[in-house]
Design an enzyme around this catalytic site. Structure first.
Site, PDB file in Angstrom:
ATOM      1  N   HIS A   1     -82.052  23.310 -77.011  1.00  0.00           N
ATOM      2  CA  HIS A   1     -81.042  23.187 -75.964  1.00  0.00           C
ATOM      3  C   HIS A   1     -81.069  24.424 -75.062  1.00  0.00           C
ATOM      4  O   HIS A   1     -81.394  25.528 -75.493  1.00  0.00           O
ATOM      5  CB  HIS A   1     -79.651  23.013 -76.572  1.00  0.00           C
TER       6      HIS A   1
ATOM      7  N   GLU B   1     -82.125  17.055 -69.802  1.00  0.00           N
ATOM      8  CA  GLU B   1     -80.910  17.712 -69.336  1.00  0.00           C
ATOM      9  C   GLU B   1     -81.269  18.812 -68.341  1.00  0.00           C
ATOM     10  O   GLU B   1     -81.533  19.941 -68.738  1.00  0.00           O
ATOM     11  CB  GLU B   1     -80.156  18.336 -70.504  1.00  0.00           C
TER      12      GLU B   1
END
Length: 258
Positions: free
Chosen positions: A100, A168
């Site tokens: 992430h 993302e």
């Protein structure tokens, strides 16, 4: 694929008691949600490590998958504070979120570390949830090239196995609106093509995260395999609204493939 995937990361927003209440509220709705129960819509959750076991217990008897928000790059050893992929699998988790943007920015995770964690997850039988995305807003074609490079780097040395790619764009995380639909389509298509060209990644999915919310799945249609939600899903009713949307999309795909 006909199946539509909806994921939720709780990050570190909930305390233990609040998380347990949320699990119970969502689980009650899931048990009455035909599309999730049938597998037409796949729901996965990544709570904190301390919340993994309560989540597994709360969703017992449902198809909901539980994962960790991170995983160690090593299989075992003197690594204080780490959680191994094999231990996650042992307690019933089936997904490991890896790479992430916050892990990269706050904890200096590199492509090499991400690749090592991906390999560790696959060795343990976990599905890597690989977070991919450019840091700055740019032309979609350039963003697609960055995303595919990140994907290849994340899979360096990884054994065969399906992965979930969460596209993302970093500039869209926490933003009021998701990336433009055409931008998502172009990048997602490039990631899908890269996965399809890799015989070791059969069954993989590409989902979108970054200010994702209701209406996005309907707008994107077959361009993505699902969405990855953040704070929007803190409201169980809002989460169910997206699951309903996913169910409609899965139903349409099934009719087209019949």
């Amino acid at each position: 694929m006909a199946k539509v995937t909806v994921g939720v990361s709780l990050k570190m927003y909930f305390g233990h008691r609040q998380a347990a209440t949320w699990f119970d509220e969502v689980a009650a709705r899931i048990r009455a949600h035909e599309a999730v129960q049938s597998g037409a819509v796949e729901l996965f959750l990544t709570p904190t490590f301390l919340q993994v076991l309560p989540a597994i217990a709360a969703f017992a008897g449902t198809p909901v998958r539980i994962g960790g928000q991170d995983v160690a790059a090593a299989d075992s050893g003197a690594f204080t504070g780490e959680v191994s992929a094999s231990e996650l699998a042992e307690v019933g988790a089936s997904i490991a979120e890896i790479g992430h943007a916050e892990r990269r920015r706050l904890f200096a995770e590199t492509d090499e570390i991400v690749a090592a964690k991906t390999a560790a997850a696959l060795r343990a039988g976990l599905t890597p949830l690989l977070c991919i995305g450019e840091t700055e807003r740019q032309d979609p074609a350039d963003a697609a090239a960055v995303a595919v490079d990140q994907l290849h780097a994340s899979l360096t040395g990884a054994p065969a196995g399906a992965v979930i790619i969460a596209y993302e764009p970093v500039w869209a995380i926490g933003a009021p609106e998701p990336a433009p639909h055409d931008h998502i389509r172009i990048v997602a298509a490039a990631l899908r093509a890269a996965l399809d060209a890799d015989a070791d990644r059969a069954g993989s999915a590409v989902i979108y995260g970054g200010a994702a919310g209701p209406g996005l799945l309907t707008a994107l249609g077959d361009e993505v395999d699902g969405v990855f939600l953040g704070r929007f899903a803190h409201d169980p009713d809002a989460l169910v609204a997206v699951l309903d949307e996913a169910a409609q999309l899965a139903g349409r795909r099934s009719e087209e493939h019949a």
